[in-house]
Scaffold this active site. Structure first.
Site, PDB file in Angstrom:
ATOM      1  N   LYS A   5      87.449  43.439 -28.731  1.00  0.00           N
ATOM      2  CA  LYS A   5      87.022  42.259 -27.983  1.00  0.00           C
ATOM      3  C   LYS A   5      88.148  41.228 -28.093  1.00  0.00           C
ATOM      4  CE  LYS A   5      83.248  38.925 -27.445  1.00  0.00           C
ATOM      5  NZ  LYS A   5      81.904  38.485 -27.867  1.00  0.00           N
ATOM      6  N   THR A  35      78.182  42.168 -28.108  1.00  0.00           N
ATOM      7  CA  THR A  35      79.612  42.422 -27.933  1.00  0.00           C
ATOM      8  C   THR A  35      80.426  42.093 -29.188  1.00  0.00           C
ATOM      9  OG1 THR A  35      79.865  40.232 -26.946  1.00  0.00           O
ATOM     10  CG2 THR A  35      79.560  42.085 -25.446  1.00  0.00           C
ATOM     11  N   ASP A  36      79.914  41.222 -30.062  1.00  0.00           N
ATOM     12  CA  ASP A  36      80.726  40.751 -31.198  1.00  0.00           C
ATOM     13  C   ASP A  36      81.265  41.887 -32.056  1.00  0.00           C
ATOM     14  OD1 ASP A  36      80.206  38.128 -30.443  1.00  0.00           O
ATOM     15  OD2 ASP A  36      79.977  37.467 -32.520  1.00  0.00           O
ATOM     16  N   THR A  73      73.485  40.293 -26.105  1.00  0.00           N
ATOM     17  CA  THR A  73      73.330  39.517 -24.883  1.00  0.00           C
ATOM     18  C   THR A  73      72.793  40.334 -23.720  1.00  0.00           C
ATOM     19  OG1 THR A  73      75.150  38.115 -25.589  1.00  0.00           O
ATOM     20  CG2 THR A  73      74.523  37.978 -23.293  1.00  0.00           C
TER      21      THR A  73
END
Lengths: 417, 417
Positions: free
Chosen positions: B236, B159-160, B83
């Site tokens: 996360k 970020t995943d 992202t």
């Protein structure tokens, strides 16, 4: 000096003095359990140790007879085992389940100020051994107790899988009275045990107006109050702390003040008498929870399907993703009538597969979005749903419907993008 | 009126007025994205809508030339996608990775006040598609940059699976300079994007004294500071919030103030120049993470072993438990030289299999206790360990050794029982 495990001793090391109970150890160190529940280890050669009280002297157990006040509401205590019904075996240092519900009542006399109790031991197992079959029998027992006039239910349960059982009962039973799961993180004979406070708060909830399946456990590290967690929104979030249980993606239903047993609520809830008692206790245990990890092979899905699993919940990454290499396998599974539900290993937040390419491809492959359901709750719900119907369309419909508070409805502001 | 997706519009519903960008939708509703980043949906029949600015008018992109100040330290930006390097495609509403590291530098001119930069695009993939092979190539690229004089590394990453990559780099590289992973939860062209603040804070850490692999991301819901998370202790923990990343079982290494880029540290850390640069980039990806759920069948272990997996990490319940029916299968696996590591789905806290019967039986069956390692970190560490040695005893030894801060050492007070 002839010291035995279980003796209360005083240890002097340099200028520090420690008092506690001598614990078993496999090393040559000396280990004692302090009053605050912590174990401290010492190099045996570097300490002086002194007997304060022999183990036997503290072993006499008071059996307080329990007076049942007839004007109080009737609560059924069903025990299943776990730490709340256990004590340390000082010979081995291990914790075993040895108490029955009757023992709990004798051990915590304050309980009899809150309600009258029936008690029965359904199981005496550590909760990691709980199986969907056990949930069914437990649900049937709860249903029977309510049918026979119980005005509230307390289930004592090991903490490891308490949230799974709470979710299962939430889907299986419509209840007009409170059904409260309670446990403890420290065994009853430890000074830091949370069993008395948790049991007393559970009893306050069992006699309250909150007619839902809920988990009542320590809310903080102090002995001040318990949280009342909705059975489908709670998770054990710490291996050992007393305040291990947390509501996820919602506030707790409320809290119980330990001192005066008063209840403050934070959310709406089903009120006593609002639901008719009913039981739908069928489950299909052949559902798998697969946690996707970076680089994991799509063949994993096939391993489960070839082994006969009839439903799959994926714990994906982020908003509910897996590698794009998984998409064809997922598509094949859903095409063969195996429902695949996607949840997130983030635990907090909602899955949303409309944002990124991968997610959109997953929707096309037929995955069911688990919304803000916890992965474990989605697993239990899919087991329950497959126990109710074989119709694929109905299964998909039930899974995205909010049945027991497991899905927080979307507001117009659907996604914080 | 001829409105297009991407147009800035004013919506009037009853007495409320909303301004935002018109979004694509598959329903007949009207959806706009507000300045705060939220999407709001309206029943198209019940609103009045007015054009404020055509989409095209806002599409002119300023390409600020970037002045490299020669007196500043040299940082290499390696982009992998995600992202932070993406924007919304307004035709489809989906987010795609379209930016390179060079684009990021152009978009965030403040970066050139902090360092000089080399930049190269290693991959342009969404992070759910990252595979251990990608970690190896990334580690090699990082190693090369440092060898060629980079005084700090910034890796832009989705970020995943950022935490998986951070853990992998932590085990693969000994580094004398900071290696900073950074991402964003909202794409660059959204008003609520966190990409500029995260990138600026990452640059501050890349030029700091903290010579570790770390993740730098928003610490709160405000634009005030970022946390510096150790690469092996971060997860996360929310699907969509900007402050999704949390250190687990430890404090963050420190924080970066966005305004003045000052760094405050909370823990000890390896200092610049303390470690010699070295690379051990072998991994065995055939390791499975199996999450134990209540009632799960022990045959699951066999499914993986029969499929050729050479190592298993179990995410057990509570202190590190599985059903006692799993013990014989685990014993057979370890007996055949397949290491089995136990961690906890509680995530917080330490596994301890000396307390309950089940745990003691698991130790006898040969499980390796993952201490307070996160399940995903234990998975990556076992992949790395199997890439270093085939010797079973050595594997067990490495897994319980603290290599990169992934295991917090036990104090004398070993377990809060």
């Amino acid at each position: 000096m002839d010291l035995e495990v279980g003796d209360t001793v005083k240890v002097v090391r340099k200028n520090s003095v420690y008092e506690g109970v001598l614990m078993p150890t496999t090393t040559k160190n000396t280990v004692i359990k302090l009053d605050n529940g912590y174990n401290v280890g010492f190099d045996t050669g570097k300490i002086q140790i002194e007997l304060l009280k022999k183990a036997n002297a503290s072993k006499s157990k008071k059996e307080t007879p329990r007076g049942q006040k007839q004007n109080l509401p009737l609560v059924s205590i069903l025990s299943t085992g776990g730490t709340i019904a256990s004590r340390v075996d000082y010979r081995t240092g291990a914790v075993t389940s040895q108490f029955t519900a009757e023992d709990i009542l004798n051990a915590i006399p304050e309980l009899s100020e809150i309600a009258r109790y029936n008690s029965s031991a359904i199981y005496t197992i550590l909760s990691e051994n709980m199986h969907p079959d056990n949930w069914i029998k437990l649900a049937q027992a709860v249903h029977e107790e309510i049918k026979n006039g119980a005005e509230g239910i307390i289930i004592t349960h090991g903490t490891d899988t308490m949230a799974y059982t709470a979710a299962a009962l939430s889907f299986m039973i419509q209840t007009p009275v409170p059904i409260v799961l309670v446990g403890s993180q420290r065994s009853a004979d430890r000074p830091s045990s949370d069993n008395a406070m948790n049991a007393i708060c559970a009893s306050a909830v069992a006699t309250s107006d909150i007619a839902e399946v809920c988990v009542v456990m320590h809310a903080t590290t102090s002995d001040d109050f318990c949280h009342i967690h909705r059975g489908v929104k709670v998770r054990k979030m710490h291996t050992s702390r007393r305040d291990a249980f947390k509501s996820v993606n919602t506030l707790p239903i409320g809290r119980v003040n330990y001192k005066d047993r008063s209840i403050t609520t934070f959310t709406t809830y089903k009120k006593r008498g609002e639901s008719e008692l009913s039981l739908k206790a069928s489950l299909d245990p052949e559902v798998a929870l697969i946690k996707y990890t970076a680089g994991a092979s799509p063949e994993i899905i096939d391993l489960y399907i070839n082994a006969g699993y009839r439903g799959i919940v994926i714990e994906g990454t982020g908003l509910g993703h897996v590698s794009s290499t998984w998409i064809p396998t997922i598509k094949r599974a859903t095409g063969n009538g195996v429902p695949v539900v996607i949840t997130s290993q983030c635990l907090n937040g909602r899955v949303c597969d409309r944002v990124y390419d991968t997610g959109r491809d997953m929707l096309k492959a037929g995955v069911i979005e688990g919304e803000d359901m916890l992965p474990e709750v989605a697993l239990v719900k899919l087991m329950w749903t497959l126990g109710q119907t074989q119709d694929y369309e109905k299964i998909c419909k039930i899974m995205i419907e909010n049945l027991a508070g497991e899905i927080t409805p979307c507001t117009t502001t659907s996604f914080q993008a």
